[in-house]
Design a protein around this motif. Structure first.
Motif: not given
Length: 227
Positions: A1-18
């Motif tokens: 999930m997202a972290c505080p003051v995170q600027l990028g995307f969440q870590d990808a957990a599927s091939p599509i998100m990658e």
């Protein structure tokens, strides 16, 4: 999930998100190069006193700045179309999960098994256990196996909703009277959070989604316990 003051995307957990993240980086680099070139030309025009009259009316320059944007658009469009077709591709699913949106909770049905369905409500702040996340925890998590193709059938009972899990690259509208379909597959186990992404009323902010992705062996044990 997202972290505080995170600027990028969440870590990808599927091939599509990658693939979506690779496309984002590819497009962002093109935008960065164009912005740098435009800024350099503007600064050059502001600081240079000499004016080259030959560049004010040159057929070659006009040809270049007509063809170059077309080439750049092609470099962006081809990877985009490839990912769109990948997202719409329907493979033979190993499991089907039907999701119905309500005001303001989700209901799930494992259509491959009899009488395996439940509602998923947000856990009130007063009932949270230590370590649980406010406005994101639910009373019944969706348990799914990893590394297997899962078909999601998504609809709604009342108003428009949107079933969204950013880490998996999944965002599908839940529309009353219409059954939308999407496919998801995770590459690693974990707990993934999402929320309704369509304004659906007063409690729109209180429709979290929690997916618990486990190996097939643990999923079968969970099925036996539920059945």
């Amino acid at each position: 999930m997202a972290c505080p003051v995170q600027l990028g995307f969440q870590d990808a957990a599927s091939p599509i998100m990658e693939e979506l993240m690779y496309f984002h980086d590819h497009t962002l680099m093109i935008v960065f190069l164009i912005s740098s070139l435009v800024l350099y030309i503007i600064s050059l025009m502001l600081t240079t006193e000499l004016t080259h009259t030959s560049t004010m009316d040159a057929q070659e320059v006009e040809t270049v700045w007509t063809i170059l944007p077309a080439v750049i658009l092609i470099l962006i469009a081809l990877p985009s179309l490839r990912i769109l077709y990948m997202m719409d591709e329907i493979t033979t699913p190993s499991l089907t999960l039907k999701t119905m949106g309500h005001q303001w909770y989700w209901s799930y049905e494992y259509t491959d098994y009899e009488n395996l369905c439940f509602d998923s409500y947000m856990t009130p702040s007063s009932d949270l256990k230590p370590g649980e996340l406010r406005l994101l925890e639910v009373d019944n998590r969706v348990v799914l196996p990893t590394e297997m193709s899962i078909r999601m059938l998504i609809s709604s009972e009342d108003v428009l909703h949107s079933w969204t899990v950013p880490s998996l690259g999944v965002k599908t509208d839940a529309i009353p009277g219409r059954l939308n379909q999407t496919t998801l597959m995770t590459s690693r186990p974990g707990i993934y959070y999402g929320q309704c992404s369509e304004i659906c009323g007063a409690n729109h902010s209180f429709m979290p989604i929690v997916l618990e992705l486990v190996p097939l062996k643990h999923f079968e044990e969970w099925l036996l316990a539920m059945l």
